[in-house]
Design an enzyme around this catalytic site. Sequence first.
Site, PDB file in Angstrom:
ATOM      1  N   HIS A  29       0.767  -1.352   0.090  1.00 52.63           N
ATOM      2  CA  HIS A  29      -0.051   0.035  -0.123  1.00 52.63           C
ATOM      3  C   HIS A  29       0.901   1.276  -0.056  1.00 52.63           C
ATOM      4  CE1 HIS A  29      -3.343  -2.486   1.180  1.00 52.63           C
ATOM      5  NE2 HIS A  29      -2.493  -3.168   1.862  1.00 52.63           N
ATOM      6  N   SER A  89      15.621  20.923 -16.140  1.00 51.68           N
ATOM      7  CA  SER A  89      14.498  21.750 -16.741  1.00 51.68           C
ATOM      8  C   SER A  89      14.918  22.895 -17.115  1.00 51.68           C
ATOM      9  CB  SER A  89      13.755  21.826 -15.306  1.00 51.68           C
ATOM     10  OG  SER A  89      13.202  23.167 -15.432  1.00 51.68           O
ATOM     11  N   LYS A  95      16.563  21.248 -10.994  1.00 57.63           N
ATOM     12  CA  LYS A  95      15.773  19.952 -11.325  1.00 57.63           C
ATOM     13  C   LYS A  95      16.890  18.987 -12.012  1.00 57.63           C
ATOM     14  CE  LYS A  95      12.185  18.947 -10.851  1.00 57.63           C
ATOM     15  NZ  LYS A  95      10.930  19.398 -11.752  1.00 57.63           N
ATOM     16  N   GLU A 104      10.024   7.975 -17.023  1.00 59.78           N
ATOM     17  CA  GLU A 104       8.600   8.418 -17.279  1.00 59.78           C
ATOM     18  C   GLU A 104       8.480   8.083 -18.670  1.00 59.78           C
ATOM     19  OE1 GLU A 104       8.295  12.711 -16.061  1.00 59.78           O
ATOM     20  OE2 GLU A 104      10.054  12.332 -15.010  1.00 59.78           O
TER      21      GLU A 104
END
Length: 470
Positions: free
Chosen positions: A156, A277, A283, A290
């Site tokens: 979970h 970024s 970043k 992804e």
Amino acid sequence: MAKLWGGRFSKNTNELVDAFNASIEFDKRLYHEDIRGSIAHATMLAKCGIIPKEDAEKIVAGLKDILKDIEAGNFNFDIALEDIHMNIEARLTERIGAAGARLHTARSRNDQVALDMHMYMKREVVEIAELLVQFEEALLTVAKKHDKTLMPGYTHLQRAQPITFAHHLLAYFNMLQRDFRRLLGVWDGADIMPLGAGAIAGTTFPIDRFFVAEQLNFGSVYANSMDAVSDRDYIIEFLSFASTLMMHMSRLSEEFCLWSSTEFGFIELDDAFATGSSMMPQKKNPDISELVRGKTGRVYGHLMAMLTTAKGLPLTYNKDLQEDKEGFFDAIDTLKFSLAVYSDMIKTMTVNVDRMREAVSKDFSNATDLADYLVRKGLPFRMAHEVVGKCVAYAIGEGKFLPEISLDEYKKFSDLFEADLLDALKPENCVAARTSYGGPAFTENDKQFVRGDEIIAAQKAKVEELKQKL
Ligand code: ARG
């Protein structure tokens, strides 16, 4: 360009129809298989006395020249000639004359395209198998390095029980073994030779389909001509295999995204495998993960598209079946790219051993072990669960973790607690004690490493065996 089927037509094809109908833009990647298949077909036609030997020789030589031209970039693919089959055949006849016009005897594009796709699939299965094994090896290598790296295991997405990073990675290693097995199933579905089925109903000529199969290293021959030209199961099986493998990689991607966040801080991707970024200077983004996760959706899409294309088709060939290619090719490219980039990314990432260790020390993932401790002292598990549940609630109230509670405090919950309870709470002991088969114990994982090496050696041998059957 005159159509190879132009005889019964009195008008040229509308330009839009040429463009809409054509598959050459994407099926040209079948050129190698198409030529190899045609050489086998011509050789068989001559052997069976269906075309003159000299013509077959001219055909074979002409096809070999065309192969060289295509590979040298000297072949002009013509959209008016629709597909790879007619582009090559038209060029052949242009070059060698009437002999070239005999090549299509006892053959249709319906069995020809099926043959090309089967051969292409076999080649890709071998290449994908190699990349898959490479990915498995990368996982196993990193797992071995982290056989002692403790971390919390999650259910979970809540900390559950202590494990090792090795155990976590080995879970993926095991999934990939099932993927490998499924890939071998894909091979079996592709290793059936369709040529000689003709357009639908075989041929009146005395062909030898088994001779073609033998020349092209096929394990068997389709036993029904109608099935041979309409079967796309092998593509569906491939897309299903690819979807499952992408799903596994996507789950790992999700973990990499989480683990590389500041909140987790479990891993850091190598600079060469992360991106920045354009606006936020600080970043470092896990774009590769992804993208693997994102591309999984489009591979699923290709599976769904192929299933949907096939579902309403009456036997046998319908032009809808030309739609089997783009999604299939894209799935192959996506899968191979993902596997290759992941193998390298995994090997170069930094694992923050201390951060993982800290996470597993400052949590309640050892609560089950405390309950098991009481069980070993004679308390039934359900009662031990209740006692430790109360200890946990108490600790939370005190702002402490289980090892920070004193024995006196523990005694208030059960007089079975002794000073040795602290040993039971140490994460390394929690892991070491989980020696049940398949559990995370160090000794168990050591066995899995040995087994992993054996599996990889066997898979490599299998890949070599398949290469001989291409
Ligand atoms: N380009 C076609 C395909 O990919 C080849 C077979 C066409 N056969 C036909 N009778 N139109 O399916």
